[in-house]
Design an enzyme around this catalytic site. Structure first.
Site, mmCIF file in Angstrom:
data_model
loop_
_atom_site.group_PDB
_atom_site.id
_atom_site.type_symbol
_atom_site.label_atom_id
_atom_site.label_comp_id
_atom_site.label_asym_id
_atom_site.label_seq_id
_atom_site.Cartn_x
_atom_site.Cartn_y
_atom_site.Cartn_z
ATOM 1 N N GLY A 216 -10.064 -0.686 -3.570
ATOM 2 C CA GLY A 216 -9.453 0.027 -2.451
ATOM 3 C C GLY A 216 -10.463 0.197 -1.337
ATOM 4 N N GLU A 217 -10.347 1.281 -0.594
ATOM 5 C CA GLU A 217 -11.209 1.645 0.536
ATOM 6 C C GLU A 217 -11.387 0.513 1.551
ATOM 7 O OE1 GLU A 217 -15.858 1.246 -0.944
ATOM 8 O OE2 GLU A 217 -14.687 2.896 -1.811
ATOM 9 N N ALA A 218 -10.378 -0.361 1.650
ATOM 10 C CA ALA A 218 -10.382 -1.495 2.599
ATOM 11 C C ALA A 218 -11.459 -2.517 2.296
ATOM 12 C CB ALA A 218 -10.507 -1.009 4.044
#
Length: 335
Positions: free
Chosen positions: A301-303
Protein backbone atom coordinates in the site's frame (compact mmCIF):
# COMPACT_ATOMS: atom_id res chain seq x y z
CA UNK A 1 -8.82 22.32 -10.47
CA UNK A 2 -12.31 22.15 -9.17
CA UNK A 3 -14.16 23.56 -6.20
CA UNK A 4 -14.76 21.31 -3.18
CA UNK A 5 -18.13 19.59 -3.14
CA UNK A 6 -20.39 19.20 -0.14
CA UNK A 7 -22.75 16.45 -1.25
CA UNK A 8 -22.54 13.20 -3.18
CA UNK A 9 -25.04 14.47 -5.73
CA UNK A 10 -22.42 17.00 -6.82
CA UNK A 11 -19.88 14.20 -7.35
CA UNK A 12 -22.44 12.25 -9.35
CA UNK A 13 -23.14 15.33 -11.48
CA UNK A 14 -19.43 15.83 -12.19
CA UNK A 15 -19.30 12.46 -13.95
CA UNK A 16 -21.49 13.87 -16.71
CA UNK A 17 -18.94 16.61 -17.39
CA UNK A 18 -15.65 14.73 -17.42
CA UNK A 19 -13.45 15.82 -20.34
CA UNK A 20 -12.70 13.16 -22.91
CA UNK A 21 -9.37 12.29 -24.50
CA UNK A 22 -7.47 14.96 -26.40
CA UNK A 23 -7.45 13.29 -29.80
CA UNK A 24 -5.20 15.92 -31.38
CA UNK A 25 -2.43 15.28 -28.85
CA UNK A 26 -2.93 11.52 -29.08
CA UNK A 27 -2.76 11.60 -32.87
CA UNK A 28 0.44 13.66 -32.78
CA UNK A 29 1.99 11.14 -30.39
CA UNK A 30 0.97 8.20 -32.58
CA UNK A 31 2.41 9.92 -35.65
CA UNK A 32 5.75 10.49 -33.93
CA UNK A 33 5.87 6.86 -32.73
CA UNK A 34 5.63 5.73 -36.35
CA UNK A 35 8.72 7.78 -37.28
CA UNK A 36 11.08 6.73 -34.48
CA UNK A 37 14.12 4.56 -35.18
CA UNK A 38 12.66 1.19 -34.25
CA UNK A 39 10.41 -1.43 -35.76
CA UNK A 40 6.75 -0.53 -35.27
CA UNK A 41 5.52 -1.70 -31.88
CA UNK A 42 8.94 -2.90 -30.74
CA UNK A 43 8.79 -0.93 -27.48
CA UNK A 44 5.52 -2.61 -26.67
CA UNK A 45 3.56 -1.02 -23.90
CA UNK A 46 5.98 1.89 -23.58
CA UNK A 47 4.61 3.12 -26.91
CA UNK A 48 1.02 2.80 -25.67
CA UNK A 49 1.87 4.66 -22.47
CA UNK A 50 3.52 7.56 -24.31
CA UNK A 51 0.39 8.03 -26.42
CA UNK A 52 -1.81 7.64 -23.32
CA UNK A 53 0.18 10.30 -21.47
CA UNK A 54 -0.11 12.77 -24.34
CA UNK A 55 -3.82 12.05 -24.75
CA UNK A 56 -4.68 12.70 -21.13
CA UNK A 57 -2.20 15.51 -20.51
CA UNK A 58 -3.75 17.12 -23.60
CA UNK A 59 -0.32 18.03 -24.96
CA UNK A 60 2.40 16.70 -27.17
CA UNK A 61 5.09 15.86 -26.35
CA UNK A 62 4.09 14.25 -23.04
CA UNK A 63 6.13 15.11 -19.94
CA UNK A 64 6.80 13.49 -16.60
CA UNK A 65 9.01 16.12 -15.00
CA UNK A 66 6.79 16.79 -11.99
CA UNK A 67 5.04 13.64 -10.77
CA UNK A 68 3.27 13.74 -7.42
CA UNK A 69 2.38 10.96 -4.98
CA UNK A 70 -0.61 11.36 -2.68
CA UNK A 71 -1.18 9.10 0.32
CA UNK A 72 -4.51 9.33 2.15
CA UNK A 73 -4.74 7.92 5.67
CA UNK A 74 -7.96 7.00 7.44
CA UNK A 75 -9.11 4.71 10.25
CA UNK A 76 -11.90 2.14 10.07
CA UNK A 77 -14.39 1.16 12.74
CA UNK A 78 -14.42 -2.42 11.47
CA UNK A 79 -10.79 -2.78 12.61
CA UNK A 80 -12.09 -3.32 16.15
CA UNK A 81 -13.35 -6.73 14.98
CA UNK A 82 -9.80 -8.07 14.79
CA UNK A 83 -9.59 -8.13 11.00
CA UNK A 84 -5.97 -6.91 10.87
CA UNK A 85 -2.69 -8.13 12.28
CA UNK A 86 -1.99 -4.59 13.55
CA UNK A 87 -3.86 -2.25 15.92
CA UNK A 88 -5.60 0.83 14.54
CA UNK A 89 -3.01 3.05 16.22
CA UNK A 90 -0.54 2.01 13.51
CA UNK A 91 -2.28 4.27 10.98
CA UNK A 92 -1.26 7.44 12.81
CA UNK A 93 2.17 6.00 13.63
CA UNK A 94 2.81 5.28 9.96
CA UNK A 95 1.73 8.79 9.02
CA UNK A 96 4.46 10.08 11.31
CA UNK A 97 6.86 7.69 9.61
CA UNK A 98 5.89 9.17 6.23
CA UNK A 99 6.45 12.67 7.57
CA UNK A 100 9.86 11.65 8.98
CA UNK A 101 10.86 10.13 5.64
CA UNK A 102 11.21 6.58 6.92
CA UNK A 103 8.69 4.65 4.82
CA UNK A 104 9.14 2.79 1.55
CA UNK A 105 7.18 5.42 -0.35
CA UNK A 106 9.62 8.12 0.80
CA UNK A 107 12.53 6.24 -0.72
CA UNK A 108 10.67 5.64 -3.99
CA UNK A 109 9.68 9.29 -4.26
CA UNK A 110 13.32 10.30 -3.81
CA UNK A 111 14.48 7.88 -6.50
CA UNK A 112 11.95 9.11 -9.05
CA UNK A 113 11.97 12.78 -8.03
CA UNK A 114 8.28 12.71 -7.12
CA UNK A 115 6.69 15.10 -4.67
CA UNK A 116 4.91 13.43 -1.75
CA UNK A 117 1.86 14.67 0.12
CA UNK A 118 0.25 12.79 2.99
CA UNK A 119 -3.29 13.57 4.09
CA UNK A 120 -4.45 12.65 7.61
CA UNK A 121 -8.22 12.17 7.48
CA UNK A 122 -9.66 12.53 10.98
CA UNK A 123 -7.57 9.70 12.40
CA UNK A 124 -8.90 10.25 15.91
CA UNK A 125 -12.41 9.26 14.79
CA UNK A 126 -12.66 5.96 12.90
CA UNK A 127 -15.45 5.50 10.38
CA UNK A 128 -18.57 3.65 11.42
CA UNK A 129 -18.36 -0.13 11.71
CA UNK A 130 -19.60 -1.26 8.29
CA UNK A 131 -21.01 -4.47 9.75
CA UNK A 132 -23.71 -2.54 11.63
CA UNK A 133 -23.84 0.98 10.16
CA UNK A 134 -22.67 3.15 7.26
CA UNK A 135 -19.01 4.10 7.33
CA UNK A 136 -19.66 7.79 6.65
CA UNK A 137 -22.28 10.46 6.29
CA UNK A 138 -22.84 11.97 2.84
CA UNK A 139 -20.98 15.09 3.91
CA UNK A 140 -17.96 13.13 5.16
CA UNK A 141 -17.85 11.10 1.97
CA UNK A 142 -18.14 14.12 -0.33
CA UNK A 143 -15.40 15.97 1.56
CA UNK A 144 -12.87 13.80 -0.24
CA UNK A 145 -13.10 16.05 -3.30
CA UNK A 146 -9.95 18.06 -3.80
CA UNK A 147 -8.10 20.17 -6.34
CA UNK A 148 -5.01 19.18 -8.30
CA UNK A 149 -2.18 21.68 -8.13
CA UNK A 150 -1.06 23.28 -11.40
CA UNK A 151 2.14 21.90 -12.88
CA UNK A 152 1.68 18.29 -11.76
CA UNK A 153 2.32 15.89 -14.67
CA UNK A 154 0.87 12.72 -13.14
CA UNK A 155 -0.52 11.51 -9.83
CA UNK A 156 0.17 8.28 -7.94
CA UNK A 157 -2.67 7.59 -5.53
CA UNK A 158 -2.37 5.37 -2.47
CA UNK A 159 -3.61 4.91 1.07
CA UNK A 160 -2.81 3.94 4.63
CA UNK A 161 -5.42 2.62 7.01
CA UNK A 162 -5.59 -0.41 9.29
CA UNK A 163 -8.67 -2.41 8.25
CA UNK A 164 -8.91 -0.95 4.78
CA UNK A 165 -8.54 -4.23 2.87
CA UNK A 166 -11.65 -5.36 4.75
CA UNK A 167 -13.47 -2.28 3.52
CA UNK A 168 -12.06 -2.81 0.02
CA UNK A 169 -13.28 -6.41 -0.09
CA UNK A 170 -16.76 -5.40 1.09
CA UNK A 171 -16.92 -2.55 -1.40
CA UNK A 172 -15.86 -4.79 -4.29
CA UNK A 173 -18.38 -7.47 -3.35
CA UNK A 174 -21.10 -4.83 -3.26
CA UNK A 175 -20.05 -3.26 -6.56
CA UNK A 176 -19.27 -6.37 -8.59
CA UNK A 177 -20.88 -9.29 -6.76
CA UNK A 178 -19.35 -12.51 -5.54
CA UNK A 179 -19.02 -14.17 -2.16
CA UNK A 180 -16.86 -12.66 0.57
CA UNK A 181 -14.20 -15.36 0.30
CA UNK A 182 -13.57 -14.39 -3.33
CA UNK A 183 -12.55 -10.88 -2.28
CA UNK A 184 -11.02 -11.33 1.19
CA UNK A 185 -7.29 -11.91 1.51
CA UNK A 186 -4.71 -11.80 4.30
CA UNK A 187 -4.16 -8.03 4.11
CA UNK A 188 -1.48 -7.30 6.71
CA UNK A 189 -0.91 -11.04 7.11
CA UNK A 190 -3.90 -12.41 9.01
CA UNK A 191 -4.51 -16.16 9.03
CA UNK A 192 -6.71 -18.66 10.81
CA UNK A 193 -9.29 -17.19 13.16
CA UNK A 194 -8.51 -13.61 12.21
CA UNK A 195 -8.92 -14.36 8.50
CA UNK A 196 -12.25 -16.04 9.20
CA UNK A 197 -13.33 -13.01 11.24
CA UNK A 198 -12.46 -10.85 8.26
CA UNK A 199 -14.54 -12.98 5.87
CA UNK A 200 -17.45 -12.93 8.32
CA UNK A 201 -17.26 -9.15 8.67
CA UNK A 202 -17.23 -8.62 4.90
CA UNK A 203 -20.17 -10.98 4.33
CA UNK A 204 -22.16 -9.28 7.10
CA UNK A 205 -21.37 -5.80 5.76
CA UNK A 206 -22.48 -6.72 2.24
CA UNK A 207 -25.71 -8.16 3.60
CA UNK A 208 -26.28 -5.11 5.79
CA UNK A 209 -25.92 -2.65 2.90
CA UNK A 210 -27.37 -4.76 0.08
CA UNK A 211 -30.12 -2.22 -0.56
CA UNK A 212 -27.55 0.27 -1.87
CA UNK A 213 -25.93 -1.95 -4.50
CA UNK A 214 -27.55 -0.03 -7.37
CA UNK A 215 -25.76 3.21 -6.38
CA UNK A 216 -21.95 3.03 -6.37
CA UNK A 217 -21.58 6.32 -4.52
CA UNK A 218 -23.91 5.21 -1.76
CA UNK A 219 -21.93 1.98 -1.47
CA UNK A 220 -18.78 4.08 -1.11
CA UNK A 221 -20.41 6.00 1.73
CA UNK A 222 -21.63 2.85 3.42
CA UNK A 223 -18.69 0.46 3.05
CA UNK A 224 -15.65 2.55 2.11
CA UNK A 225 -13.62 4.92 4.22
CA UNK A 226 -12.38 8.47 4.31
CA UNK A 227 -9.26 7.55 2.34
CA UNK A 228 -11.42 5.75 -0.26
CA UNK A 229 -13.58 8.85 -0.69
CA UNK A 230 -10.46 11.00 -1.02
CA UNK A 231 -9.10 8.76 -3.78
CA UNK A 232 -12.42 8.96 -5.65
CA UNK A 233 -12.29 12.74 -5.37
CA UNK A 234 -8.67 12.85 -6.50
CA UNK A 235 -9.40 10.72 -9.57
CA UNK A 236 -12.23 13.05 -10.59
CA UNK A 237 -10.17 16.19 -9.92
CA UNK A 238 -7.27 14.80 -11.93
CA UNK A 239 -9.53 14.13 -14.90
CA UNK A 240 -10.89 17.67 -14.76
CA UNK A 241 -7.32 19.00 -14.52
CA UNK A 242 -5.96 16.86 -17.39
CA UNK A 243 -3.61 14.92 -15.11
CA UNK A 244 -3.05 11.17 -15.73
CA UNK A 245 -3.39 8.93 -12.68
CA UNK A 246 -1.55 5.82 -11.51
CA UNK A 247 -3.53 3.72 -9.05
CA UNK A 248 -1.79 1.59 -6.43
CA UNK A 249 -3.02 -1.71 -4.98
CA UNK A 250 -6.25 -3.32 -3.86
CA UNK A 251 -7.68 -0.55 -1.68
CA UNK A 252 -6.94 2.36 -4.02
CA UNK A 253 -8.22 0.42 -7.04
CA UNK A 254 -11.35 -0.56 -5.10
CA UNK A 255 -12.01 3.11 -4.45
CA UNK A 256 -11.58 3.90 -8.14
CA UNK A 257 -13.87 0.97 -8.92
CA UNK A 258 -16.73 3.08 -7.59
CA UNK A 259 -16.24 5.43 -10.54
CA UNK A 260 -15.98 2.58 -13.04
CA UNK A 261 -19.23 1.12 -11.73
CA UNK A 262 -20.89 4.50 -12.25
CA UNK A 263 -19.33 5.17 -15.68
CA UNK A 264 -17.15 2.65 -17.53
CA UNK A 265 -15.10 5.50 -19.08
CA UNK A 266 -14.42 7.33 -15.81
CA UNK A 267 -11.03 5.63 -15.40
CA UNK A 268 -9.76 6.07 -18.96
CA UNK A 269 -7.15 8.54 -17.67
CA UNK A 270 -5.92 5.98 -15.14
CA UNK A 271 -3.52 3.05 -15.22
CA UNK A 272 -2.88 0.58 -12.41
CA UNK A 273 0.76 0.46 -11.38
CA UNK A 274 0.92 -3.13 -10.19
CA UNK A 275 -1.17 -6.14 -9.29
CA UNK A 276 -1.12 -6.63 -5.55
CA UNK A 277 -0.42 -9.95 -3.86
CA UNK A 278 -3.79 -9.40 -2.17
CA UNK A 279 -5.88 -11.91 -4.19
CA UNK A 280 -8.95 -9.70 -4.61
CA UNK A 281 -6.93 -7.17 -6.60
CA UNK A 282 -6.43 -9.44 -9.61
CA UNK A 283 -10.14 -10.21 -9.66
CA UNK A 284 -10.95 -6.49 -9.43
CA UNK A 285 -8.63 -5.65 -12.32
CA UNK A 286 -10.51 -8.12 -14.51
CA UNK A 287 -13.81 -6.43 -13.62
CA UNK A 288 -12.60 -2.93 -14.49
CA UNK A 289 -10.59 -3.95 -17.57
CA UNK A 290 -7.19 -2.73 -16.36
CA UNK A 291 -3.80 -4.30 -17.14
CA UNK A 292 -1.27 -3.57 -14.38
CA UNK A 293 2.16 -2.37 -15.43
CA UNK A 294 3.96 -5.04 -13.39
CA UNK A 295 3.57 -7.85 -10.86
CA UNK A 296 6.27 -7.80 -8.19
CA UNK A 297 4.30 -9.53 -5.43
CA UNK A 298 3.92 -6.25 -3.54
CA UNK A 299 1.13 -5.64 -1.02
CA UNK A 300 2.38 -2.74 1.07
CA UNK A 301 0.00 0.00 0.00
CA UNK A 302 1.05 3.60 0.74
CA UNK A 303 1.24 4.22 -3.06
CA UNK A 304 4.48 2.21 -3.23
CA UNK A 305 3.55 0.31 -6.39
CA UNK A 306 2.04 3.37 -8.06
CA UNK A 307 5.14 5.45 -7.32
CA UNK A 308 7.40 2.71 -8.65
CA UNK A 309 5.35 2.85 -11.86
CA UNK A 310 6.59 6.41 -12.41
CA UNK A 311 9.83 4.76 -13.59
CA UNK A 312 7.93 3.10 -16.43
CA UNK A 313 6.09 6.30 -17.35
CA UNK A 314 9.30 8.31 -17.29
CA UNK A 315 10.90 5.74 -19.58
CA UNK A 316 7.95 5.88 -21.96
CA UNK A 317 8.10 9.67 -22.20
CA UNK A 318 11.91 9.72 -22.50
CA UNK A 319 11.97 7.23 -25.38
CA UNK A 320 9.11 8.99 -27.14
CA UNK A 321 10.62 12.44 -26.84
CA UNK A 322 14.33 11.70 -27.10
CA UNK A 323 14.66 9.08 -29.80
CA UNK A 324 15.61 10.24 -33.26
CA UNK A 325 13.29 9.80 -36.20
CA UNK A 326 14.42 7.82 -39.23
CA UNK A 327 14.90 11.09 -41.11
CA UNK A 328 16.89 12.74 -38.29
CA UNK A 329 19.20 9.76 -37.86
CA UNK A 330 19.66 9.07 -41.57
CA UNK A 331 18.37 5.53 -41.02
CA UNK A 332 16.32 3.84 -43.71
CA UNK A 333 12.74 3.30 -42.64
CA UNK A 334 10.60 0.24 -43.29
CA UNK A 335 10.05 -0.61 -46.93
Amino acid sequence: MTEPVAHLDEMRALLAHLPGPDLEAGTAAAARQAQLTKPAGSLGRLEELAIWLATWQARHPPRLDHPRTLVFAGNHGVAARGVSAYPAAVTAQMVQNFIAGGAAVNQLCRVFDAGLKVYELNLDTPTGDIVVEPAMSEEECANGMMAVEPGVDALALGEMGIGNTTAAAALCAGLFGGAAELWVGPGTGVTGTALEAKRTAVAAAVARHRSATSDPFDLLRRMGGLEFAAIVGAVIAARLGRVPVVLDGFSSTAAAGVLFAADSHALDHCVVGHVSAEPGHRRLLEHIGQRPLFDFGMRLGEASGATLAFAVLKAAAACHNGMATFAEAGVSGPA
